[in-house]
Design an enzyme around this catalytic site. Structure first.
Site, short mmCIF file in Angstrom:
data_model
loop_
_atom_site.label_atom_id
_atom_site.label_comp_id
_atom_site.label_asym_id
_atom_site.label_seq_id
_atom_site.Cartn_x
_atom_site.Cartn_y
_atom_site.Cartn_z
N GLU A 1 -2.05 7.80 -5.17
CA GLU A 1 -1.92 7.11 -6.47
C GLU A 1 -2.20 7.86 -7.61
O GLU A 1 -3.15 8.55 -7.53
CB GLU A 1 -2.68 5.81 -6.44
CG GLU A 1 -2.43 4.75 -5.07
CD GLU A 1 -2.07 3.31 -5.79
OE1 GLU A 1 -2.90 2.69 -5.86
OE2 GLU A 1 -0.80 3.21 -5.57
N ARG B 52 0.86 -1.12 0.11
CA ARG B 52 -0.18 -0.14 0.04
C ARG B 52 0.63 1.24 -0.06
O ARG B 52 1.74 1.38 0.61
CB ARG B 52 -0.81 0.16 1.04
CG ARG B 52 -2.06 -0.93 1.22
CD ARG B 52 -3.14 -0.57 0.17
NE ARG B 52 -4.05 -1.51 -0.11
CZ ARG B 52 -4.03 -2.29 -0.57
NH1 ARG B 52 -3.31 -2.42 -1.75
NH2 ARG B 52 -5.28 -3.25 -0.96
N HIS C 219 0.53 -0.33 -9.68
CA HIS C 219 -0.18 -1.13 -8.93
C HIS C 219 -0.50 -2.43 -9.79
O HIS C 219 -1.74 -2.79 -9.90
CB HIS C 219 -1.53 -0.43 -8.52
CG HIS C 219 -1.97 -0.85 -7.19
ND1 HIS C 219 -2.76 -0.10 -6.17
CD2 HIS C 219 -1.95 -2.10 -6.72
CE1 HIS C 219 -2.83 -0.58 -5.21
NE2 HIS C 219 -2.54 -2.15 -5.54
#
Length: 538
Positions: A260, A231, A287
């Site tokens: 992100e 994360r 990701h």
């Protein structure tokens, strides 16, 4: 019912929902503003890691019943708000573990051997291999922060690369460390000082945000390498940048950033900036942890199945309900169904306001208190559903009971006289105390064995008439005649008298709902003292 899917999942999962009769809108990459404008039309939303299911969205989503997270972490979902609103949150913690672990290991190889940098140089006609001399993993020490599902897979794979593996995870037993052959670090500092590679596999919460920051990086070996495929925000990016520039950290690989970028925008549309992207010794992937064909299929199929089941009112293991890790949920379902049936009896048969609820577990079932916690929620759900306008489910049942001012307690008794397992629910009001009990035969056959003091062996069905009458001849015939004259078939009857021989209780299972007119005829029969209609499982 309508479901919106805002991020990419397997098309087979979407087709599964459509085949089950749900209306599915696929809106990959929808903006937060657009989603806010339309969320009130949907009963469920399926997301991955980007869409923020926050309080604002849930306040606007007045019809929302279920949030499905295709993947493991739920830090993009406001669990407290979801719980307060009775919105079920489901995820797929097992479905992408292998994909995430393999990516982390791939990242480790990439930063030890400068693979990405060498490929980039070659594409630009630079083949001077001396620029890309790396290091071997063999014999080095890998430090894993978080030894859960993914961390355990990473440990095994890095051991296969002949690395020494150490780990820090205060919530994992010594037995698991021993089984994996991993040396336990009792503090994070112990891991930092020994690791040549640090790879992070923890959830994101208040304990783990910035778990690696400037102070921690200073304790690491010079030239340490870091992988974060878990994360964004677990590694402080400003501190990491400085350490990469100074050489304290030789290289890092990140699959996640904080915040992100939008993973759906084309290069010309992308306006994301992060100074880590400017460093040659930092490789970044968008990701990709769960981005394999296998994981995409698995998470898509699992999350859509769970969302569909939850919308249909079936029991699912939700993130925001008590955990029963390691328990086969299918084995629990008959007891969940039984507990709900026992709970639903009171307000369909009695009027006095309830003050207290007592649930007692007898026999083998009493040994599994985590599972009993789910059964207790089932009792509460069954109790409140007939009388609450608010949607009641396993997520908000306890809060709704508290709002009603009803206290509850649990008791666990190993000994039991007649059955292997029994659940007894006692309803306490200012006027009286009443109890019902039930058991499960042969793993799945549900039976009520005590109904307010009358011993029975009754299978609860959708439509049941409970009749208390004087214990005199001819009552069964009278009841059967009324129902037969109105074309209502009796599926089963249980008749039980009390010890004094004055009263009896009949539980009559019928194949359709009994109208008010027919019910009034039954109540008026000579000898009938009390009548109730009970709708189980509805």
């Amino acid at each position: 019912m309508k479901i919106i899917v805002t991020e990419s999942i397997a098309k087979e999962g979407i087709e599964q929902l459509q085949n089950d009769g749900f209306e599915v809108d696929v809106r990959f990459g929808i903006s937060a503003e657009e989603l806010l404008d339309i969320i009130q039309d949907y009963d469920a939303i399926i997301v991955r890691s980007v869409t923020q299911v926050n309080k604002q969205l849930m306040d606007k989503g007045s019809k929302l019943k279920v949030v499905g997270r295709a993947g493991n972490g739920v830090d993009n979902i406001d669990l407290q708000t979801a719980t307060d609103k009775g919105i079920i949150v489901v995820n797929t913690p097992e479905s992408n573990s292998m994909a995430a672990a393999e990516l982390a290991v791939g990242h480790a190889y990439a930063i030890f051997r400068n693979i990405v940098q060498a490929v980039t140089a070659g594409k630009n006609d630079d083949f001077r291999r001396g620029k890309f001399i790396g290091s071997e993993l063999d014999g080095k020490t890998a430090g894993i922060i978080g030894l859960g599902r993914i961390g355990s897979i990473v440990a095994n794979k890095l051991k296969g690369s002949n690395m020494k593996v150490i780990a820090y995870d205060p919530y994992v037993s010594d037995d698991k460390f021993d089984r994996l052959g991993v040396r336990r670090c009792h503090t994070l500092d112990d891991l930092l000082k020994d690791a040549d590679l640090i790879t992070i596999h923890t959830p994101k919460n208040s304990e783990t945000v910035n778990i690696i920051n400037a102070a921690e990086l200073a304790k690491c070996k010079d030239g340490v390498r870091i992988v974060n495929a878990a994360r964004g925000g677990l590694v402080n990016e400003d501190a990491l940048y400085d350490a990469l520039v100074s050489g304290k950290v030789a290289a890092c690989a990140l699959d996640v950033l904080n915040p992100e970028p939008n993973y759906n925008k084309a290069p010309g549309e992308q306006n994301y900036q992060n100074k880590l992207l400017t460093l040659p010794n930092c490789i970044v992937t968008p990701h990709l942890g769960a981005s394999t064909k296998e994981a995409n299929y698995n998470v898509g199929m699992v999350v859509t199945k769970l969302v569909g089941m939850a919308l249909e009112g079936q029991v699912v293991q939700a993130v925001n309900m008590p955990s029963v890790a390691g328990k086969d949920f299918n084995e629990m379902k008959p007891f969940i169904k039984l507990a709900e049936a026992l709970g639903c009896i009171y307000y369909q048969t009695e009027n006095p306001t309830l003050e207290k609820l007592e649930i007692t577990y007898y026999g083998d079932i009493a040994e599994d208190k985590a599972a009993c916690g789910i059964y207790t929620l089932s009792v509460i759900k069954g109790l409140l559903e007939p009388v609450c306008a608010t949607r009641i489910n396993y997520v908000n049942a306890e809060a709704m009971l508290e709002q009603a001012g009803v206290k509850y307690s649990e008791k666990f008794e190993k000994s039991v006289d007649k059955f292997q397992n029994v659940i007894t629910v006692t309803f306490v009001s200012s006027e009286k105390t009443l109890s019902v009990s039930g058991t499960v035969f042969a793993q799945s056959e549900i039976r009520i064995v005590d109904f307010y003091g009358y011993k029975v062996n009754f299978e609860p069905t959708a439509h049941v008439i409970a009749l208390q009458n004087r214990d005199i001849p001819g009552m069964i015939g009278k009841i059967g005649t009324v129902l037969g004259d109105h074309g209502i078939n009796i599926a089963a009857v249980q008749w039980s008298g009390n010890d004094k021989g004055e009263k009896a209780e009949a539980l009559v299972s019928v194949d359709q709902e009994v109208s008010d007119d027919i019910f009034n005829v039954l109540k008026s029969l000579d000898g009938v003292l009390k009548a109730s209609r009970i709708k189980f499982f509805g």
